[in-house]
Design a protein around this motif. Structure first.
Motif, PDB file in Angstrom:
ATOM      1  N   LYS A   1     -13.615  48.673  15.596  1.00 61.58           N
ATOM      2  CA  LYS A   1     -12.764  48.085  14.562  1.00 61.58           C
ATOM      3  C   LYS A   1     -13.503  46.860  14.026  1.00 61.58           C
ATOM      4  N   PHE A   2     -13.536  46.713  12.713  1.00 64.26           N
ATOM      5  CA  PHE A   2     -14.188  45.554  12.109  1.00 64.26           C
ATOM      6  C   PHE A   2     -13.170  44.888  11.195  1.00 64.26           C
ATOM      7  N   GLU A   3     -12.703  43.712  11.601  1.00 64.62           N
ATOM      8  CA  GLU A   3     -11.672  43.054  10.810  1.00 64.62           C
ATOM      9  C   GLU A   3     -12.192  42.751   9.403  1.00 64.62           C
TER      10      GLU A   3
ATOM     11  N   LYS B   1     -12.981  45.167   7.167  1.00 64.58           N
ATOM     12  CA  LYS B   1     -13.722  46.296   6.579  1.00 64.58           C
ATOM     13  C   LYS B   1     -12.853  47.061   5.579  1.00 64.58           C
TER      14      LYS B   1
ATOM     15  N   ILE C   1     -19.902  43.472   8.791  1.00 59.70           N
ATOM     16  CA  ILE C   1     -19.034  42.781   7.821  1.00 59.70           C
ATOM     17  C   ILE C   1     -19.868  41.899   6.878  1.00 59.70           C
TER      18      ILE C   1
ATOM     19  N   PHE D   1     -23.555  49.993  11.953  1.00 56.20           N
ATOM     20  CA  PHE D   1     -22.730  50.402  13.100  1.00 56.20           C
ATOM     21  C   PHE D   1     -23.337  51.638  13.776  1.00 56.20           C
TER      22      PHE D   1
ATOM     23  N   ASP E   1      -9.397  49.233   9.116  1.00 57.34           N
ATOM     24  CA  ASP E   1     -10.559  48.498   9.630  1.00 57.34           C
ATOM     25  C   ASP E   1     -11.358  49.327  10.630  1.00 57.34           C
TER      26      ASP E   1
END
Ligand code: TMP
Ligand code: ASP
Length: 242
Positions: free
Chosen positions: A43-45, A47, A228, A220, A31
């Motif tokens: 961090k991207f939950e 991804k 997301i 980003f 992520d």
């Protein structure tokens, strides 16, 4: 990931584990997101899962179009089984439209349609900051033979044709993308890594005016937010189309 599998390599966005079959590896998509050679991190939950699913669908589409690649099958939503390859330390970037570093390093205006695809080579070396590199320097460093570089350029142009129409079908403009290649155990050249919004610039064609709406990692890189949502939108469009 289960401890039975040994970690072979950890990159910025993926982990590679050994497989019981020596000619296979297990690739887990993380992520984590980085930009500008990891100067920027987040961090991207979800991804990892989205990039894994998107890459899997695209690799399957490429196989149908006779582009050899490392993908074998999904193991679960954020993990795939792939052929083991010896990665060639080059990043091959193909650009259809000028954006990103091309516009920072030249006088070409962002959004300019290029009269033919531009291929840029970068040396995959974090400590040198992945510098732009020439064909002659690749030869000088003996990274690969000029014959193999020609094969890679040829494959990259073919992949561009396939991906451009694939994404156009789901109302996305393929601005540019980065590929990595490697040698399998028989020394054949295979496409590796991933094909996802992390390493492709994709602009939404569902716009009434000329506004650029990025559905990729530029959300980003350029602090646009909604990463997301953008990746989910791409995954959804692919699933609706296939
Ligand atoms: P650039 O405009 O920053 O050179 O990026 C060109 C394309 O390559 C864009 O789709 C993003 C992708 N890319 C990567 O996948 N990894 C990288 O490390 C860089 C610099 C770019
Ligand atoms: N993947 C690269 C990095 O971290 C850069 C990028 O994709 O823009 O550092």
């Amino acid at each position: 990931m289960n401890n039975r599998y040994g970690l072979i390599y950890e990159g910025k966005a993926k982990k590679v584990f050994s497989h019981n079959d020596v000619d296979k590896v297990i690739i887990e998509f993380k992520d984590d997101a980085t930009a500008f050679n990891a100067l920027k991190k987040a961090k991207f939950e979800g991804k990892g899962k989205l990039n894994c699913l998107i890459s899997a669908r695209i690799f399957e589409h490429l196989v149908k179009n006779n582009i050899p690649n490392h993908f074998i099958e999904l193991k679960n939503e954020n993990t795939m089984i792939a052929k083991k390859i010896k990665v060639i330390p080059l990043e091959i970037v193909l650009r259809n439209t000028a954006y990103g570093s091309l516009c920072k390093q030249t006088t070409i205006k962002p959004g300019t349609t290029l009269s033919k695809p531009l291929i840029d080579f970068y040396l995959k070396n974090d400590s040198l900051n992945d510098p732009l590199i020439t064909k002659d320097r690749i030869e000088l460093m003996n990274i690969i033979s000029s014959k193999d570089l020609e094969i890679i350029v040829d494959l990259t142009l073919k992949i561009n044709g396939i991906l451009k129409s694939f994404f156009r079908n789901i109302q996305l403009q393929l601005v540019d993308f980065k590929l990595e290649f490697g040698y399998d155990l028989k020394n054949s050249i295979l496409l590796g890594d991933e094909i996802s919004p992390d390493n492709c610039r994709l602009w939404d064609l569902n716009q009434k005016d000329d506004t650029i709406v990025s559905l990729d990692k530029d959300r980003f890189r350029n602090d646009l937010g909604g990463l997301i949502d953008a990746y989910s939108e791409i995954n959804q469009r692919i699933n609706d189309f296939i």
